[in-house]
Scaffold this motif. Structure first.
Motif, PDB file in Angstrom:
ATOM      1  N   PHE A  21     -22.055  14.153 -26.227  1.00 36.22           N
ATOM      2  CA  PHE A  21     -20.615  13.966 -26.063  1.00 36.22           C
ATOM      3  C   PHE A  21     -19.896  14.561 -27.267  1.00 36.22           C
ATOM      4  N   GLY A  22     -19.168  15.644 -27.056  1.00 35.84           N
ATOM      5  CA  GLY A  22     -18.295  16.171 -28.088  1.00 35.84           C
ATOM      6  C   GLY A  22     -18.643  17.517 -28.678  1.00 35.84           C
ATOM      7  N   SER A  23     -19.873  17.972 -28.592  1.00 34.54           N
ATOM      8  CA  SER A  23     -20.234  19.224 -29.234  1.00 34.54           C
ATOM      9  C   SER A  23     -19.900  20.457 -28.396  1.00 34.54           C
ATOM     10  N   GLU A  24     -19.855  20.317 -27.089  1.00 32.32           N
ATOM     11  CA  GLU A  24     -19.515  21.463 -26.237  1.00 32.32           C
ATOM     12  C   GLU A  24     -18.025  21.745 -26.389  1.00 32.32           C
ATOM     13  N   GLU A  25     -17.647  23.010 -26.482  1.00 26.88           N
ATOM     14  CA  GLU A  25     -16.290  23.382 -26.874  1.00 26.88           C
ATOM     15  C   GLU A  25     -15.173  22.816 -26.007  1.00 26.88           C
ATOM     16  N   LEU A  26     -15.401  22.564 -24.737  1.00 28.64           N
ATOM     17  CA  LEU A  26     -14.344  22.032 -23.876  1.00 28.64           C
ATOM     18  C   LEU A  26     -14.450  20.527 -23.639  1.00 28.64           C
ATOM     19  N   SER A  27     -15.525  19.919 -24.099  1.00 27.42           N
ATOM     20  CA  SER A  27     -15.756  18.513 -23.772  1.00 27.42           C
ATOM     21  C   SER A  27     -14.707  17.574 -24.364  1.00 27.42           C
ATOM     22  N   MET A  28     -14.115  17.926 -25.485  1.00 27.46           N
ATOM     23  CA  MET A  28     -13.131  17.040 -26.108  1.00 27.46           C
ATOM     24  C   MET A  28     -11.805  17.021 -25.348  1.00 27.46           C
ATOM     25  N   PHE A  29     -11.640  17.907 -24.360  1.00 29.18           N
ATOM     26  CA  PHE A  29     -10.433  17.898 -23.542  1.00 29.18           C
ATOM     27  C   PHE A  29     -10.512  16.871 -22.420  1.00 29.18           C
ATOM     28  N   SER A  30     -11.669  16.294 -22.214  1.00 30.49           N
ATOM     29  CA  SER A  30     -11.846  15.246 -21.208  1.00 30.49           C
ATOM     30  C   SER A  30     -11.761  13.892 -21.918  1.00 30.49           C
ATOM     31  N   PRO A  31     -10.755  13.082 -21.612  1.00 33.39           N
ATOM     32  CA  PRO A  31     -10.585  11.809 -22.329  1.00 33.39           C
ATOM     33  C   PRO A  31     -11.825  10.923 -22.309  1.00 33.39           C
ATOM     34  N   GLY A  32     -12.531  10.869 -21.188  1.00 27.45           N
ATOM     35  CA  GLY A  32     -13.721  10.020 -21.101  1.00 27.45           C
ATOM     36  C   GLY A  32     -14.818  10.464 -22.051  1.00 27.45           C
ATOM     37  N   ILE A  33     -15.014  11.744 -22.162  1.00 30.63           N
ATOM     38  CA  ILE A  33     -16.039  12.270 -23.073  1.00 30.63           C
ATOM     39  C   ILE A  33     -15.567  12.151 -24.513  1.00 30.63           C
ATOM     40  N   ALA A  34     -14.296  12.435 -24.762  1.00 31.75           N
ATOM     41  CA  ALA A  34     -13.763  12.350 -26.128  1.00 31.75           C
ATOM     42  C   ALA A  34     -13.935  10.942 -26.697  1.00 31.75           C
ATOM     43  N   ARG A  35     -13.802   9.919 -25.859  1.00 30.18           N
ATOM     44  CA  ARG A  35     -13.993   8.544 -26.333  1.00 30.18           C
ATOM     45  C   ARG A  35     -15.433   8.272 -26.744  1.00 30.18           C
ATOM     46  N   GLN A  36     -16.382   9.000 -26.159  1.00 31.02           N
ATOM     47  CA  GLN A  36     -17.804   8.794 -26.457  1.00 31.02           C
ATOM     48  C   GLN A  36     -18.291   9.604 -27.663  1.00 31.02           C
ATOM     49  N   ALA A  37     -17.503  10.577 -28.096  1.00 31.33           N
ATOM     50  CA  ALA A  37     -17.915  11.452 -29.194  1.00 31.33           C
ATOM     51  C   ALA A  37     -17.871  10.690 -30.520  1.00 31.33           C
ATOM     52  N   PRO A  38     -18.823  10.958 -31.392  1.00 33.32           N
ATOM     53  CA  PRO A  38     -18.814  10.281 -32.694  1.00 33.32           C
ATOM     54  C   PRO A  38     -17.724  10.843 -33.596  1.00 33.32           C
ATOM     55  N   ALA A  39     -17.341  10.072 -34.593  1.00 35.56           N
ATOM     56  CA  ALA A  39     -16.433  10.556 -35.636  1.00 35.56           C
ATOM     57  C   ALA A  39     -17.234  11.500 -36.541  1.00 35.56           C
ATOM     58  N   PRO A  40     -16.566  12.413 -37.239  1.00 39.22           N
ATOM     59  CA  PRO A  40     -17.292  13.319 -38.148  1.00 39.22           C
ATOM     60  C   PRO A  40     -18.076  12.542 -39.210  1.00 39.22           C
ATOM     61  N   ALA A  85     -21.633  19.453 -34.792  1.00 41.43           N
ATOM     62  CA  ALA A  85     -20.980  20.688 -34.356  1.00 41.43           C
ATOM     63  C   ALA A  85     -19.917  20.386 -33.316  1.00 41.43           C
ATOM     64  N   GLY A  86     -18.774  21.058 -33.426  1.00 43.11           N
ATOM     65  CA  GLY A  86     -17.763  21.009 -32.395  1.00 43.11           C
ATOM     66  C   GLY A  86     -16.849  19.806 -32.376  1.00 43.11           C
ATOM     67  N   LEU A  87     -16.970  18.903 -33.321  1.00 48.09           N
ATOM     68  CA  LEU A  87     -16.129  17.709 -33.311  1.00 48.09           C
ATOM     69  C   LEU A  87     -14.786  17.977 -33.985  1.00 48.09           C
ATOM     70  N   PRO A  88     -13.715  17.354 -33.508  1.00 48.75           N
ATOM     71  CA  PRO A  88     -12.435  17.480 -34.198  1.00 48.75           C
ATOM     72  C   PRO A  88     -12.567  16.969 -35.631  1.00 48.75           C
ATOM     73  N   GLY A  89     -11.943  17.639 -36.552  1.00 50.92           N
ATOM     74  CA  GLY A  89     -12.027  17.250 -37.960  1.00 50.92           C
ATOM     75  C   GLY A  89     -13.174  17.901 -38.687  1.00 50.92           C
ATOM     76  N   VAL A  90     -14.025  18.621 -37.978  1.00 51.36           N
ATOM     77  CA  VAL A  90     -15.122  19.350 -38.613  1.00 51.36           C
ATOM     78  C   VAL A  90     -14.830  20.838 -38.439  1.00 51.36           C
ATOM     79  N   PRO A  91     -14.435  21.521 -39.520  1.00 50.98           N
ATOM     80  CA  PRO A  91     -14.126  22.941 -39.388  1.00 50.98           C
ATOM     81  C   PRO A  91     -15.372  23.757 -39.070  1.00 50.98           C
TER      82      PRO A  91
END
Length: 108
Positions: A21-40, A85-91
């Motif tokens: 959840f979160g590393s694929e480039e478009l996955s963070m645009f899906s609210p359900g997946i974005a909620r499952q992604a870890p923080a940086p 990789a690919g998480l918001p807040g991680v350049p």
């Protein structure tokens, strides 16, 4: 680690860590997946002496100094650090790269 790479003290080879959840480039645009992604975070071997009570560490990669919480990741080899990789807040950082881990960013 390759025989040609010399790791000293607080240096670690920084590699990418990929999450379902979160590393694929478009996955963070899906609210359900974005909620499952870890923080940086930065992952280190649980036995790494740079882990201090789950605190934060800093490192510079790609010209950007990041301060992130430390997460112990069993199975991560010694002298290796992992960056999600690919998480918001991680350049974007071209990985793998050798970094020096410290307790804070040096701002000149």
């Amino acid at each position: 680690i390759s025989q040609g790479v010399q790791i000293d003290g607080s240096q670690r080879l920084l590699i990418g860590i990929y999450h379902i959840f979160g590393s694929e480039e478009l996955s963070m645009f899906s609210p359900g997946i974005a909620r499952q992604a870890p923080a940086p975070y930065i992952a280190l071997n649980p036995q790494d002496p740079l882990i201090s009570n789950g605190g934060e560490v800093s490192f510079t990669a790609g010209g950007v100094c990041l301060t992130l919480p430390v997460k112990a990741l069993p199975g991560l080899p010694e002298n290796i650090a992992g960056l999600p990789a690919g998480l918001p807040g991680v350049p974007f950082v071209s990985l793998p790269v050798l970094v020096t881990i410290s307790t804070g960013c040096d701002h000149d």
